[in-house]
Design a protein around this motif. Structure first.
Motif, PDB file in Angstrom:
ATOM      1  N   THR A  34      78.973  49.676  -2.353  1.00 49.38           N
ATOM      2  CA  THR A  34      78.263  48.734  -2.838  1.00 49.38           C
ATOM      3  C   THR A  34      78.733  47.179  -2.914  1.00 49.38           C
ATOM      4  OG1 THR A  34      77.967  50.557  -4.717  1.00 49.38           O
ATOM      5  CG2 THR A  34      77.137  48.268  -5.151  1.00 49.38           C
ATOM      6  N   VAL A  35      79.941  46.948  -3.103  1.00 47.70           N
ATOM      7  CA  VAL A  35      80.353  45.455  -2.828  1.00 47.70           C
ATOM      8  C   VAL A  35      80.141  45.138  -1.445  1.00 47.70           C
ATOM      9  CG1 VAL A  35      82.340  44.003  -2.778  1.00 47.70           C
ATOM     10  CG2 VAL A  35      81.784  45.441  -5.049  1.00 47.70           C
ATOM     11  N   TRP A  36      80.309  45.763  -0.444  1.00 53.11           N
ATOM     12  CA  TRP A  36      80.065  45.454   0.923  1.00 53.11           C
ATOM     13  C   TRP A  36      78.775  45.348   1.454  1.00 53.11           C
ATOM     14  CZ3 TRP A  36      77.776  48.616   4.749  1.00 53.11           C
ATOM     15  CH2 TRP A  36      77.969  48.219   6.135  1.00 53.11           C
ATOM     16  N   ALA A  37      77.836  46.178   0.697  1.00 54.31           N
ATOM     17  CA  ALA A  37      76.386  46.066   1.041  1.00 54.31           C
ATOM     18  C   ALA A  37      75.877  44.798   0.460  1.00 54.31           C
ATOM     19  CB  ALA A  37      75.555  47.120   0.558  1.00 54.31           C
ATOM     20  N   PHE A  38      76.324  44.293  -0.723  1.00 52.08           N
ATOM     21  CA  PHE A  38      75.889  43.086  -1.390  1.00 52.08           C
ATOM     22  C   PHE A  38      76.560  41.853  -0.891  1.00 52.08           C
ATOM     23  CE2 PHE A  38      74.428  46.040  -4.932  1.00 52.08           C
ATOM     24  CZ  PHE A  38      73.296  45.624  -4.931  1.00 52.08           C
ATOM     25  N   THR A  39      77.477  41.868   0.007  1.00 52.87           N
ATOM     26  CA  THR A  39      78.193  40.771   0.287  1.00 52.87           C
ATOM     27  C   THR A  39      78.010  40.754   2.084  1.00 52.87           C
ATOM     28  OG1 THR A  39      80.161  42.087   0.708  1.00 52.87           O
ATOM     29  CG2 THR A  39      80.029  40.752  -1.173  1.00 52.87           C
ATOM     30  N   TYR A  40      77.382  41.647   2.601  1.00 52.41           N
ATOM     31  CA  TYR A  40      77.075  41.594   3.993  1.00 52.41           C
ATOM     32  C   TYR A  40      76.115  40.531   4.499  1.00 52.41           C
ATOM     33  CZ  TYR A  40      77.367  43.946   8.444  1.00 52.41           C
ATOM     34  OH  TYR A  40      77.410  44.440   9.749  1.00 52.41           O
ATOM     35  N   SER A  41      76.283  40.098   5.475  1.00 48.59           N
ATOM     36  CA  SER A  41      75.468  38.769   5.770  1.00 48.59           C
ATOM     37  C   SER A  41      73.906  39.231   6.141  1.00 48.59           C
ATOM     38  CB  SER A  41      75.865  38.280   7.113  1.00 48.59           C
ATOM     39  OG  SER A  41      74.757  37.408   7.662  1.00 48.59           O
ATOM     40  N   LYS A  42      72.993  38.394   5.614  1.00 51.70           N
ATOM     41  CA  LYS A  42      71.577  38.631   5.430  1.00 51.70           C
ATOM     42  C   LYS A  42      71.119  38.423   6.927  1.00 51.70           C
ATOM     43  CE  LYS A  42      71.253  39.075   1.044  1.00 51.70           C
ATOM     44  NZ  LYS A  42      71.387  40.552   0.451  1.00 51.70           N
ATOM     45  N   GLU A  47      69.310  41.036  12.022  1.00 55.18           N
ATOM     46  CA  GLU A  47      69.465  41.509  13.547  1.00 55.18           C
ATOM     47  C   GLU A  47      69.478  42.779  13.665  1.00 55.18           C
ATOM     48  OE1 GLU A  47      73.137  40.959  16.575  1.00 55.18           O
ATOM     49  OE2 GLU A  47      73.240  39.652  14.855  1.00 55.18           O
ATOM     50  N   ILE A  48      70.328  43.685  12.939  1.00 60.35           N
ATOM     51  CA  ILE A  48      70.427  45.061  13.255  1.00 60.35           C
ATOM     52  C   ILE A  48      69.052  45.783  12.952  1.00 60.35           C
ATOM     53  CG2 ILE A  48      71.436  47.026  12.217  1.00 60.35           C
ATOM     54  CD1 ILE A  48      73.823  45.367  11.526  1.00 60.35           C
ATOM     55  N   SER A  49      68.314  45.374  11.825  1.00 59.93           N
ATOM     56  CA  SER A  49      67.062  46.086  11.481  1.00 59.93           C
ATOM     57  C   SER A  49      66.026  45.631  12.655  1.00 59.93           C
ATOM     58  CB  SER A  49      66.372  45.553  10.200  1.00 59.93           C
ATOM     59  OG  SER A  49      66.119  44.317  10.422  1.00 59.93           O
ATOM     60  N   GLU A  50      66.108  44.935  13.459  1.00 59.59           N
ATOM     61  CA  GLU A  50      65.129  44.426  14.592  1.00 59.59           C
ATOM     62  C   GLU A  50      65.486  45.133  15.765  1.00 59.59           C
ATOM     63  OE1 GLU A  50      64.896  40.091  14.795  1.00 59.59           O
ATOM     64  OE2 GLU A  50      63.702  40.203  12.826  1.00 59.59           O
ATOM     65  N   LEU A  51      66.719  45.750  15.858  1.00 58.20           N
ATOM     66  CA  LEU A  51      67.133  46.467  17.055  1.00 58.20           C
ATOM     67  C   LEU A  51      66.020  47.418  17.936  1.00 58.20           C
ATOM     68  CD1 LEU A  51      70.961  46.800  16.717  1.00 58.20           C
ATOM     69  CD2 LEU A  51      69.819  45.439  18.245  1.00 58.20           C
TER      70      LEU A  51
END
Length: 55
Positions: A34-42, A47-51
Motif C-alpha cells: 500500500t505504501v509502495w502504491a501511494f508513493t510510486y511516481s505518477k 507511462e506504464i498505463s500507455e504501453l
C-alpha cells in the motif's frame, strides 16, 4: 472432517503461534504494498498505463 483436523492440531505443541505469524506476514506485506502504491511516481504509472497503446 473438521474435528479430525482440530484434534490433530490440538496435539501439536506450540501450533497456536502459526496463525499469528501468518497474519503478521500478511499485514506487513499489505502495508508495504500500500505504501509502495501511494508513493510510486505518477509519471511512471502514466507511462506504464500507455504501453498497450504505443505500437
Amino acid at each position: 472432517m473438521l474435528k479430525f483436523v482440530q484434534h490433530n492440531l490440538e496435539t501439536i505443541k506450540g501450533v497456536e503461534i502459526y496463525p499469528i505469524i501468518s497474519l503478521a506476514i500478511f499485514f506487513t506485506a499489505f502495508v508495504l504494498y500500500t505504501v509502495w502504491a501511494f508513493t510510486y511516481s505518477k509519471d511512471k504509472i502514466k507511462e506504464i498505463s500507455e504501453l498497450p497503446f504505443n505500437d
